[in-house]
Design an enzyme around this catalytic site. Structure first.
Site, PDB file in Angstrom:
ATOM      1  CG  ASP A  73      -0.478  -0.225   2.528  1.00 16.14           C
ATOM      2  OD1 ASP A  73       0.777  -0.376   2.569  1.00 16.14           O
ATOM      3  OD2 ASP A  73      -1.308  -0.166   3.432  1.00 16.14           O
ATOM      4  CG  ASP A  81       1.243   0.286  11.486  1.00 16.71           C
ATOM      5  OD1 ASP A  81       0.502   0.968  11.925  1.00 16.71           O
ATOM      6  OD2 ASP A  81       1.296  -0.094  10.040  1.00 16.71           O
TER       7      ASP A  81
END
Length: 741
Positions: free
Chosen positions: A74, A453
């Site tokens: 992404d 993350d």
């Protein structure tokens, strides 16, 4: 994925006009390549190994070449699988600073009839502030590229990014390509991607949802297109087809309802002439709570519901078992054999279902799965074992090996060769969005890192994923702060997002951690940067919400047991400790362009230099190691400033006109000042530079093949190895460079 999701969608007006093609020197970045610098020296660039760490949104095996596959991410570019080496080769590292928005890959296409040809549709965001998309095309499997800039936006990091593929070589003509967009309908090229125009006759009309064409798939000589802007009600279409490349029609009898609202992916079984389609009630990867799997017998037009498990039941503990369906992949060697994945199934954990009889019965591959994540230990997430996965939308079956299945998660690629034993198939693919780097002057590790993350990691080796995985006690998500005491390198503090506490300290250089016993109330909702003074006796923690709201900073002198507010500290500023004097802290007030300093270990701050650049530009204040009061201020678009009197006065450095981030490393032989590393601009290009003479002159140390998009977060040199530099990227992990000797 790397930043809080943007819900705002831009609706673009007008059709896709024909655009011109541009040649680019996109040479593939091998594992280690010498990059010639301006002074004739050379640098070798490699990834610090972690392994994955980001959302792999698509995997595509080439149907005509054994062992050839491609992957898209992404925000971290595209990769080609080298089956002989057992690793991925990055294909888009040549994209530079101005092209940062092209590091997100919306779709990949290969040409079954011409194995060397591969196409990429690039564009990370479809927001008004983002640049337009582009298509790269290659005749040599991505070794070199030609580029066409589009006048529409793509959204590789938007909702629906795990769908697809949205790019397709026409099965009737290799010169014809189709590209599905989110806001501008369907585009068509008749010259192998060199120019594009709106496809005539495509009936679906874009809405504000920002999904548009979800996928394109060849079904014999026809092309089918999934449409994501429908509402799922009976009589509305979300699947279209063309038999001649001109006339399009809604596919008759297609499923409707909530469970079939959004078509996510499709795959065609050439043996049985059946098209398999996965559906969900939202584009994903988040937000799905219902879904289904259907198959269409294309010869007869008959549809069948072959959903393995209907969402909406309950788990053993009574939780609602809600989810959608995502990936679908056909076994090219065995008729009627295919696999699908669930997605957003948090209660009972996602799985991959496999059928060998066209969907009459299914086996959950999760039930017998045995995982080996020893190569990437962080995948245990602080637990005793990994889970099967989440955000499973990329799914592929090797056309030459029925038992070789690969699927993507929000952090890795898992692969199996026997349908039971699974391990990461991720070597060479590094997608971390890195926001913190520290290179200690002593100890086992030469590097500590903090990423979005996956939190903080202790890198015992640069060539292997950290053995301890992500930092625990507590486990946290995205890192917001990481700092080491300048005169006491064994003492490290960190901050980040987390449900059970955001901050921790270490007395062994970051190997093990202890949580702060308490924290300010705002820490859970707005953790920000953190600093410790030179001897580790005082902590300063600043608080900034992800939406930009700034809060008062707090101070602790007992390892986070108690905290007190600092009224005189500028809200939201990044605290910077003097590396030599434990009584000194600094902060830069970006709202007023003022440097503030504390002479009482952070209890109070007073203004020193003012009249400096201010506003919403990017600012980085750093202190030169081992020196008191030697401060450097990087200002986006406004150059570099230096103070040698603790911020009382600053002078502008004449050698560069833009500076984004700055760091220091071991001095060159014979030099009496640390080497300086910078991401900035000295003339016409934004690049990575080193100076060995206190910023009087600069040497570019990366080259055009090694640019990695946006690299303005943090750079730091190694204090023990001259010339070695660590560079944070937004989607290509940690790059480290060393002079070729």
């Amino acid at each position: 994925m790397r930043t809080p999701r943007l819900s705002r969608r831009a609706v673009l007006a007008g059709s896709a006009a024909t655009v011109a093609a541009t040649a680019v020197s996109g040479v593939v970045s091998p594992v280690a390549v010498a990059a010639p610098a301006a002074d004739g020296s050379a640098y070798r660039w490699r990834n610090v190994v972690v392994g994955g760490t980001g959302f792999v949104t698509g995997v595509l095996f080439h149907p005509s070449v054994r062992g050839l596959a491609y992957a898209r991410t992404d925000i971290g570019g595209a990769y080609r699988w080298d089956d002989r080496a057992g690793r991925w080769t990055p294909l888009t590292d040549h994209l530079g600073w101005d092209d940062w928005n092209l590091l997100g890959v919306e779709a990949i296409a290969v040409d079954p009839a011409h194995p060397g040809r591969v196409y990429l549709a690039l564009g990370t965001y479809a927001q008004s502030w983002a640049g337009n998309g582009a298509v790269l095309r290659s005749e040599d499997r991505g070794a070199t590229w030609s580029r066409t800039d589009l006048d529409v936006k793509l959204g590789a990091n938007e909702d629906g990014r795990g769908a697809g593929e949205r790019l397709l070589v026409d099965p009737r003509d290799s010169d014809t390509l189709w590209l599905g967009t989110r806001h501008d309908g369907l585009l068509k090229s008749t010259d192998r991607g060199a120019t594009w125009a709106a496809a005539s006759g495509f009936p679906a009309k874009p809405s504000a949802s920002g999904q548009g064409v979800m996928f394109l798939v060849a079904v014999g000589r026809a092309v089918y297109a999934g449409w994501g802007d429908g509402d799922g009600t009976p009589g509305t279409a979300n699947l279209y087809r063309t038999a001649d490349g001109t006339a399009w029609e809604a596919v008759p009898g297609q499923p409707s309802g909530t469970a079939a609202k959004v078509p996510i992916r499709a795959a065609y079984d050439t043996h049985t002439r059946e098209l398999y389609v996965t559906y969900a009630n939202a584009p994903g990867p988040n937000g799905q709570s219902d879904g289904s799997v259907h198959k269409l017998r294309t010869a007869t037009g008959k549809w069948a519901d072959v959903t393995p498990v209907k969402p909406g039941g309950t788990t053993g503990d009574g939780s609602a078992d809600t989810f959608g369906y995502g990936g679908v992949a056909v076994d090219a060697r065995r008729p009627g054999t295919f696999a699908v994945s669930t997605n957003n199934r948090w209660a009972d954990v996602d799985t991959v279902y496999r059928t060998t009889n066209g969907g009459r019965t299914w086996t959950s591959l999760k039930d017998a799965a045995v995982f080996d994540v020893s190569e990437t230990p962080y995948l245990k997430w602080g637990d005793d074992k990994p889970k099967f996965g989440w955000w499973i939308q990329a799914l592929a079956v090797d056309p030459y090996d029925s038992k070789h299945i690969v699927y993507g998660t929000g952090a890795t690629l898992y692969g199996t060769r026997d349908l039971k034993r699974w391990a990461p198939q991720i070597r060479g693919l590094e997608e971390a969005s890195v926001v913190q780097l520290v290179s200690p002057p002593a100890g086992e590790a030469h590097l500590l890192s903090g990423s979005r993350d996956i939190g903080v990691m202790y890198h015992e080796r640069l060539t292997a994923s950290p053995a301890r995985g992500m930092a625990t006690n507590p486990v946290s998500g995205s890192a917001t702060g990481l700092a080491q005491a300048g005169a006491r390198p064994s003492y490290v503090v960190r901050a980040g997002w987390g449900d059970n506490g955001n901050g921790a300290y270490s007395n062994d250089g970051g190997q093990t951690w202890a949580p702060f016993e308490a924290q300010p109330d705002i820490a859970k909702d707005a953790p920000g940067p953190i600093a410790t003074n030179a001897d580790g006796s005082a902590l300063l923690w600043s608080f900034v919400h992800w939406d930009g709201t700034k809060y008062a900073a707090h101070r602790s002198t007992d390892n986070g047991t108690t905290w007190s507010e600092i009224p005189s500290f500028p809200k939201g500023a990044t605290p910077v400790a003097d590396p030599a004097d434990p009584t000194l802290f600094y902060a830069y007030d970006t709202d007023t362009g003022t440097l503030l300093a504390s002479t009482d270990s952070g209890r109070s701050f007073t203004a020193r230099a003012d009249g400096l650049p201010s506003g919403d530009a990017q600012f980085k204040l750093v202190a030169a190691p081992g020196r008191s009061g030697d401060l450097w201020l990087s200002v986006k678009w406004n150059g570099l400033y230096r103070s040698t009197d603790g911020g009382v006065s600053f002078s502008k450095v004449a050698s560069c006109w833009a500076s984004y981030t700055l760091g220091f490393g071991r001095a060159a032989d014979g030099a009496d000042y640390p080497a300086i590393y910078q991401v900035g601009s000295t003339d016409t290009i934004t690049a990575v530079y080193r100076s060995d003479d206190e910023a009087k002159t600069w040497t570019r140390i990366n080259d055009d093949a090694h640019q990695w998009g946006w690299t303005g977060e943090v750079i730091v040199g190694d204090p023990r190895v001259y010339g070695r530099v660590y560079l944070a990227t937004n989607g290509r992990g940690i790059q480290y460079g060393e002079p070729v000797r």
